[in-house]
Write an enzyme that holds these catalytic residues in place. Structure first.
Site, PDB file in Angstrom:
ATOM      1  N   GLY A  69      13.478  -0.132  -3.481  1.00 27.93           N
ATOM      2  CA  GLY A  69      13.707  -0.207  -2.034  1.00 27.93           C
ATOM      3  C   GLY A  69      13.834   1.182  -1.413  1.00 27.93           C
ATOM      4  N   THR A  71      11.580   3.225  -0.053  1.00 27.31           N
ATOM      5  CA  THR A  71      10.863   3.420   1.207  1.00 27.31           C
ATOM      6  C   THR A  71      11.690   2.875   2.370  1.00 27.31           C
ATOM      7  OG1 THR A  71       8.884   2.941  -0.109  1.00 27.31           O
ATOM      8  CG2 THR A  71       8.588   3.095   2.283  1.00 27.31           C
ATOM      9  N   TRP A  72      12.263   1.711   2.162  1.00 31.56           N
ATOM     10  CA  TRP A  72      13.095   1.069   3.193  1.00 31.56           C
ATOM     11  C   TRP A  72      14.342   1.909   3.479  1.00 31.56           C
ATOM     12  CZ3 TRP A  72      15.749  -4.383   2.440  1.00 31.56           C
ATOM     13  CH2 TRP A  72      16.131  -4.873   3.699  1.00 31.56           C
ATOM     14  N   HIS A 132      14.618  10.405  -7.570  1.00 28.23           N
ATOM     15  CA  HIS A 132      14.704   9.339  -8.584  1.00 28.23           C
ATOM     16  C   HIS A 132      15.459   9.829  -9.826  1.00 28.23           C
ATOM     17  CE1 HIS A 132      12.191   6.610  -6.420  1.00 28.23           C
ATOM     18  NE2 HIS A 132      11.046   7.185  -6.664  1.00 28.23           N
ATOM     19  N   ARG A 284       4.659  -4.318  -0.030  1.00 27.01           N
ATOM     20  CA  ARG A 284       4.029  -5.495  -0.630  1.00 27.01           C
ATOM     21  C   ARG A 284       4.706  -6.704  -0.028  1.00 27.01           C
ATOM     22  NH1 ARG A 284       3.986  -8.635  -5.500  1.00 27.01           N
ATOM     23  NH2 ARG A 284       6.121  -7.932  -5.813  1.00 27.01           N
ATOM     24  N   GLY A 286       8.225  -7.632  -0.582  1.00 25.48           N
ATOM     25  CA  GLY A 286       9.624  -7.392  -0.261  1.00 25.48           C
ATOM     26  C   GLY A 286      10.489  -8.637  -0.417  1.00 25.48           C
TER      27      GLY A 286
HETATM   28  P1  A3P Z   1       7.780  -5.596  -3.762  1.00 28.99           P
HETATM   29  O1  A3P Z   1       6.768  -4.915  -4.624  1.00 28.99           O
HETATM   30  O2  A3P Z   1       8.686  -6.515  -4.506  1.00 28.99           O
HETATM   31  O3  A3P Z   1       7.202  -6.223  -2.555  1.00 28.99           O
HETATM   32  P2  A3P Z   1      10.050   1.509  -3.343  1.00 28.99           P
HETATM   33  O4  A3P Z   1      10.118   1.756  -1.882  1.00 28.99           O
HETATM   34  O5  A3P Z   1      11.294   1.940  -4.063  1.00 28.99           O
HETATM   35  O6  A3P Z   1       8.806   2.045  -3.922  1.00 28.99           O
HETATM   36  O7  A3P Z   1      10.055  -0.055  -3.530  1.00 28.99           O
HETATM   37  C1  A3P Z   1       8.957  -0.822  -3.104  1.00 28.99           C
HETATM   38  C2  A3P Z   1       9.433  -2.241  -2.848  1.00 28.99           C
HETATM   39  O8  A3P Z   1      10.159  -2.269  -1.610  1.00 28.99           O
HETATM   40  C3  A3P Z   1       8.259  -3.180  -2.687  1.00 28.99           C
HETATM   41  O9  A3P Z   1       8.744  -4.422  -3.184  1.00 28.99           O
HETATM   42  C4  A3P Z   1       8.062  -3.185  -1.196  1.00 28.99           C
HETATM   43  O10 A3P Z   1       7.373  -4.321  -0.704  1.00 28.99           O
HETATM   44  C5  A3P Z   1       9.502  -3.156  -0.695  1.00 28.99           C
HETATM   45  N1  A3P Z   1       9.619  -2.591   0.661  1.00 28.99           N
HETATM   46  C6  A3P Z   1       8.957  -1.543   1.188  1.00 28.99           C
HETATM   47  N2  A3P Z   1       9.308  -1.339   2.453  1.00 28.99           N
HETATM   48  C7  A3P Z   1      10.224  -2.282   2.751  1.00 28.99           C
HETATM   49  C8  A3P Z   1      10.962  -2.606   3.941  1.00 28.99           C
HETATM   50  N3  A3P Z   1      10.811  -1.908   5.047  1.00 28.99           N
HETATM   51  N4  A3P Z   1      11.810  -3.645   3.887  1.00 28.99           N
HETATM   52  C9  A3P Z   1      11.975  -4.366   2.749  1.00 28.99           C
HETATM   53  N5  A3P Z   1      11.304  -4.119   1.604  1.00 28.99           N
HETATM   54  C10 A3P Z   1      10.441  -3.083   1.606  1.00 28.99           C
END
Ligand code: A3P
Length: 318
Positions: A69, A71-72, A132, A284, A286
């Site tokens: 999570g 990016t979020w 990380h 993807r 989420g």
């Molecule tokens: P999924 O692959 O399960 O959909 P990171 O940001 O650490 O690389 O993690 C990526 C995961 O966070 C992905 O999960 C992605 O879809 C989800 N993600 C990215 N942006 C998001 C947002 N704004 N809100 C919620 N989930 C998010």
């Protein structure tokens, strides 16, 4: 022929030769440093960071295990901490991917230079960074001047599936099978892993120093975003005012940073990182529990048992 260790300092070469090493499921040689596995370039960056980073008290570091999570949390932290500077219709998150706004210490800044120019960051007072690395690899420079660290963790099975989908979205022909990634995860030999060591290092730090380390969960952010974002704002010393709350300021930030909004923006549909990774691969589904569509009951049982054993006595559940 290029010497594969050409860009590595003598100090790192000597350190590397003393560390345990192993090969991950994609064939990359990893070295175990301060409890977690890194490749030689990231290790060099971590050493650069440890030697040269000069923290400021107002600095904020967004930390996570990959695919938890990040990016979020980068988007939310940027939007919260810089909200007085950016009017909503020209917000940097509308024209930049969150990874451009909150650079990684070891994957961006100190990977490219042993002394990066930190006067040209996308954000200033507070400066925003991400990592990380495990807390153990990060903590040395922060001893002199502790800053705020926000960590997000996520269910290990969802992380695994998310990582597998992410790697497949990039690697074309040379896909790693879910089974191979799973075994690598279970053995703990994965970049910045074992996941449980990475998570535990921040969990312990958050218990020891809750003023400087906030431990968040992806699932809680999904379940109660308002509560969690207010907690984050409070922790970052930029709580919402009554006026902001009354005028919908909390929802505005949540909407700006939502998966639906970010993934629909032109920059995130067409943009790429300088290394060529498409911004769209960071968005993807989420969903919580998406692993159920991919993993067998045997895989579930095996990884749950490992995680339970590794976290035993820590008070943490994943
Ligand atoms: P999924 O692959 O399960 O959909 P990171 O940001 O650490 O690389 O993690 C990526 C995961 O966070 C992905 O999960 C992605 O879809 C989800 N993600 C990215 N942006 C998001 C947002 N704004 N809100 C919620 N989930 C998010």
């Amino acid at each position: 022929l290029k010497d594969e260790n050409e860009d590595i300092s003598e100090e790192t070469k000597s350190l590397i030769s003393s560390l345990p090493s192993d090969i991950d499921c994609s064939g990359t040689k990893l070295f175990k440093y301060q409890g977690c596995w890194y490749d030689k370039d990231i290790l060099q960056a971590i050493l650069n960071f440890n030697k040269n980073f000069q923290p400021q008290e107002t600095d904020i570091i967004v930390a996570s295990f990959p695919k938890s999570g990040t990016t979020w949390l980068k988007a939310l932290t940027f939007a919260l901490a810089q909200r007085s500077k950016h009017p909503s219709d020209h917000h940097p998150l509308l024209s930049h991917n969150p990874h451009e706004l909150v650079p990684y210490l070891e994957l961006d800044l100190y990977l490219k230079s042993s002394k990066p120019d930190l006067t040209k960051l996308p954000s200033s007072s507070p400066r925003l960074f991400s990592t990380h690395m495990s807390f153990d690899a990060l903590k040395v420079p922060l001893k002199t001047s502790p800053c705020k660290i926000v960590y997000v963790c996520r269910n290990v099975k969802d992380v695994l599936v998310s990582l597998w989908c992410f790697e497949n979205s990039m690697s074309g022909e040379s896909n790693v099978s879910l089974e191979a990634l799973f075994e690598s995860f279970c053995s703990g030999v994965s970049l910045c892993g074992p996941l449980w060591e990475n998570v535990l290092s921040y969990w312990r730090a958050s218990l020891e120093d809750p003023k400087h380390v906030l431990f968040l969960r992806y699932e809680e952010l999904k379940a109660e975003p308002c509560v969690q974002i207010k907690k984050l704002a409070q922790f970052l010393d930029c709580p919402f005012t009554k006026e902001e709350e009354d005028s919908g300021g909390v929802d505005k930030i949540l909407e700006l940073c939502s998966l639906r909004n970010l993934s629909g923006l032109e920059i995130n549909k067409t943009g790429k990182l300088s290394e060529g990774v498409s911004f769209k691969s960071f968005f993807r589904k989420g969903e919580v529990g998406d692993w159920k569509s991919y993993m067998t009951p045997e895989m579930e049982k095996k990884i749950d048992m490992i995680v339970e054993e590794k976290l035993q006595g820590s008070g943490l559940k994943l």
